[in-house]
Design a protein around this motif. Structure first.
Motif, mmCIF file in Angstrom:
data_model
loop_
_atom_site.group_PDB
_atom_site.id
_atom_site.type_symbol
_atom_site.label_atom_id
_atom_site.label_comp_id
_atom_site.label_asym_id
_atom_site.label_seq_id
_atom_site.Cartn_x
_atom_site.Cartn_y
_atom_site.Cartn_z
ATOM 1 N N ARG A 61 -16.213 -4.573 11.040
ATOM 2 C CA ARG A 61 -14.904 -4.109 10.561
ATOM 3 C C ARG A 61 -14.890 -4.107 9.044
ATOM 4 O O ARG A 61 -13.829 -4.071 8.426
ATOM 5 N N GLU A 62 -16.075 -4.208 8.445
ATOM 6 C CA GLU A 62 -16.154 -4.118 6.986
ATOM 7 C C GLU A 62 -15.713 -2.729 6.538
ATOM 8 O O GLU A 62 -15.818 -1.768 7.295
ATOM 9 N N LYS A 63 -15.294 -2.656 5.296
ATOM 10 C CA LYS A 63 -15.121 -1.336 4.710
ATOM 11 C C LYS A 63 -16.510 -0.719 4.555
ATOM 12 O O LYS A 63 -17.509 -1.416 4.684
ATOM 13 N N ASN B 119 -3.705 -7.145 5.863
ATOM 14 C CA ASN B 119 -3.946 -8.028 7.000
ATOM 15 C C ASN B 119 -4.365 -9.453 6.637
ATOM 16 O O ASN B 119 -5.198 -9.670 5.772
ATOM 17 N N THR B 171 -6.858 -3.191 9.911
ATOM 18 C CA THR B 171 -8.261 -3.252 10.334
ATOM 19 C C THR B 171 -8.405 -3.007 11.831
ATOM 20 O O THR B 171 -9.491 -2.674 12.292
ATOM 21 N N ASP B 359 -11.544 -8.195 2.319
ATOM 22 C CA ASP B 359 -12.525 -7.897 3.368
ATOM 23 C C ASP B 359 -13.369 -9.147 3.675
ATOM 24 O O ASP B 359 -13.781 -9.852 2.754
#
Ligand code: SF4
Ligand code: SF4
Lengths: 182, 392, 97
Positions: A61-63, B119, B171, B359
């Motif tokens: 789910r990383e960018k 998030n 996400t 992230d």
């Protein structure tokens, strides 16, 4: 797994491009993700959207930090943002530009492989609007094999209904007119 | 046949709520939950879903309507995030002790200030103790499946409790990915019509929500607590039945490559997928690292968690929440107290990561594991560590 | 074992703490904390029943002569009946002691 970063401006439909490619890839039986750069969007401001396509389940789910492919919808963006940032070795930058390869390399300092097409001209002629998000998908098809044409057309039909024909035509034209460098 | 489609997770959740045949949906839009309730209101307006969509004036009103709707015997759904969820707070404790089933999807988001729409898990940790059953989804498929599961468990007459399914805002909520949308027929098989134990009915009047004087209040709360503990059995049973019908099996705690692992990461929500990729990379490096993913947060699956630890020597617990002035993050605190003074229990280190949309990457997980390994050799000065925080 | 103040066990308390018997407040002396009581002047009373309608505790009932009488087991002394009476027939008087 192939990772794509799309550069556009708010309102240009970059997120829609990402969505079309991902849904097409999934319809083709692959795994894919599409997501926007999260947050509020301002019309006209530079924004990004991301795609991952893979033959196996995607477990991150990383960018997208190190894209294989960068797709730029707006000709003015390479002068503003470093569109080649993080590009993987052997990756490709796909530009909407009326410039030649040497002009692009000189002006924007891009050293990677390039694909170029004047999508603004095509979109204006075919759609009556300089909105290049679907046109540039033609360049993406020509320059990479990330997704097949048929499922992409089906995704376009689902999304645009009656307007799909024009978009398909613009996309086809971009496929024919895109120049891919070595 | 169920169909595999590329779909935004929020839209898929709304479709699942439609498949569940929700009857009343009081909701107030808030980023990043918006697409869920927008799509539901469209489904109702287009006649695809035979339900009452109540566009309320606030989240406080949304949750109040949910209580009335559930008390009247209707299958009830709502959704919220962050400050919106907090505005419900006054009401959230009410349906749980009153045993009113309903389902809420929380698209988890940071709490302002500073203003953040991104998030983390701070919004739900504020509501940790409201007495609702709570699960966390790791991906879009789970978001759909856990939503269906939530209706089934909440409305089970042995349970009869409200249920929150947590999905990470953006996400998860805003990602398009492949999801199998189940068949209406299968969903109907899994989810029978809602038949509450008691409902407000003028023909058989009862009083819901009376005063609980000091001579009664403790017993009412213990009865609620016991109902929560007992609920676990039905939560597991519903997952078994879900697997039989849909072929996907869920557990309260999931283990990933824990066999022979010395260090275990502990995660909740969508960072778990990235954590799996990180574990694969560290395993390739010859490190004995595994992962425990907590899916059921309330009631906390104590037994399952203890068992899942196996012979691990170190736990690195990742919280998506920083409670200022606390001993450590809430998940870390939970696990520390669960394992306190248990012979042979692993060392537990608490980490805070991924606040307000930061992230949590594979590299961050590697960093967490490295730190946990160091801490196991030389005790850290602090009881938790914030990962990736910049000093200057 | 320490004494418990509880009047019901957690195992026997009603589901959700609901009250399952409608109107069971009648079983309790709900008016034992009154500080004032209503007194009706039969000279002024026209037996219209407004006091009976407005009493939030349904304390009033009619006697054989048709007058409305408040039951002091349930009257809380709120004074609403006195306020609503169109003939000002009801006076609130302090409770002794
Ligand atoms: S409201 Fe006054 S007048 Fe009417 S019945 Fe009651 S006491 Fe009599
Ligand atoms: S004082 Fe209040 S409670 Fe008592 S009879 Fe009058 S209205 Fe009823």
């Amino acid at each position: 797994m192939k990772e794509v970063r799309i550069h556009g401006r708010g309102g240009q439909g970059g997120v829609t491009s990402a969505e079309l490619v991902a849904t097409a890839a999934i319809a083709q039986g692959k795994y894919a993700q599409a997501f926007p750069s999260f947050g509020p969007e301002r019309r006209g401001a530079p924004v990004a959207a991301f795609i991952r396509v893979s033959d196996t389940q995607i477990r991150t789910r990383e960018k997208v930090y190190t894209p294989d492919i960068v797709l730029v919808l707006d000709p003015s963006l390479p002068g503003l943002v470093n569109v080649a940032e993080g590009l993987k070795e052997g990756g490709i930058v796909i530009l909407n530009t009326e410039l030649s390869e040497s002009e692009v390399r000189e002006k924007f300092g891009i050293q990677s492989r390039l694909a170029m097409v004047d999508a603004t001209k095509i979109a204006t002629e075919e759609l009556g609007l300089p909105i290049t998000n679907t046109t540039m998908l033609g360049a993406l098809l020509k320059a990479t094999g990330i997704v097949d044409k048929e499922p992409l057309f089906e995704a376009l039909e689902k999304r645009f209904g009656r307007l799909a024909e024009k978009n398909k035509k613009a996309l086809e034209r971009a496929m024919n007119e895109t120049v891919v460098t070595g | 046949m169920s169909k595999r489609v590329g779909i935004e997770v929020s839209i898929a959740i709304a479709e699942a709520v439609g498949l569940a045949r929700a009857e009343v949906i009081p909701a107030y839009p808030i980023t990043p939950q918006t697409h869920i309730v927008e799509h539901l209101s469209e489904m109702v307006a287009n006649g695809e879903l035979d339900a009452e969509f109540i566009p309320v004036e606030s989240e406080h009103a949304a949750m109040s309507c949910c209580c009335g709707s559930s008390a009247a015997g209707a299958r009830t759904f709502t959704s919220s995030s962050a400050q919106g969820l907090s505005l419900m707070s006054e009401i959230l404790y009410i349906p749980s002790t009153m045993r009113l089933p309903m389902v809420m999807v929380v698209a988890n988001r940071a709490m302002s200030a500073p203003i953040s729409i991104w998030n983390d898990h701070q919004d739900i940790m504020v509501q940790r103790d409201i007495g609702w059953i709570q699960t966390f989804a790791e991906n879009g498929q789970e978001a759909v499946d856990l939503t269906l599961h939530a209706f089934r468990v909440a409305e089970d007459r042995n349970v009869s409790l409200p249920f929150i399914v947590n999905i990470d805002g953006f996400t998860l909520s805003h990602v398009i990915e492949p999801i199998e949308l189940p068949d209406q027929e299968d969903v109907d098989k899994f989810l029978p019509p809602f038949k509450p134990r008691y409902k407000l009915d003028p023909r058989r009047p009862i009083t819901m929500g009376p005063v609980g004087i000091p001579e009664v209040y403790t017993e009412a709360k213990v009865a609620h607590d016991m109902a929560m503990r007992k609920a676990k059995r039905y939560i597991l049973k519903a997952w078994d039945e879900f697997a039989e019908i849909f072929g996907r099996k869920y557990n309260p705690v999931e283990s990933y490559r824990t066999e022979d692992a010395e260090i275990l990461l502990v995660t909740m929500g969508s960072i778990s997928e990235t954590a799996m990729t990180a574990v694969d990379a560290m395993r390739d490096d010859g490190q004995k690292v595994g992962l425990l993913r907590i899916r059921l947060w309330r009631p906390f699956p104590s037994q399952e968690f203890r068992k899942a630890i196996g012979k691990a020597k170190v736990l690195a617990v990742v919280d998506r929440c920083l409670p200022p002035g606390a001993v450590c993050g809430p998940v870390g605190a939970e696990i520390r107290s669960l394992l306190y003074k248990i012979p042979g229990a692993p060392k537990i280190f608490s980490f805070v990561a991924g606040l307000g949309g930061r992230d949590v990457t594979v590299a961050r997980f590697k960093e967490i594991v490295d730190k946990a390994r160091q801490f196991a050799k030389k005790r850290p000065r602090e009881l938790y560590e914030v990962i990736g925080v910049r000093e200057k | 074992m320490a004494n418990s103040d509880a009047i019901v066990g957690w195992k026997t308390i009603t589901f959700g703490c609901h009250i399952l018997e409608p109107g069971n407040a009648a079983n309790f002396r709900t008016g034992d904390w009154r500080s004032q009581r209503p007194v009706t002047d039969k000279e002024k009373c026209i037996k219209c029943g407004m006091c009976w309608v407005y009493c939030p505790d349904m304390a009033y009932s009619q006697d054989e002569e048709g007058y409305f009488v408040a039951n002091m087991e349930y009257c809380k002394g709120c004074g609403i009946c006195a306020h609503e009476c169109p003939k000002d027939a009801i006076t609130m008087v302090p409770e002794e002691g």
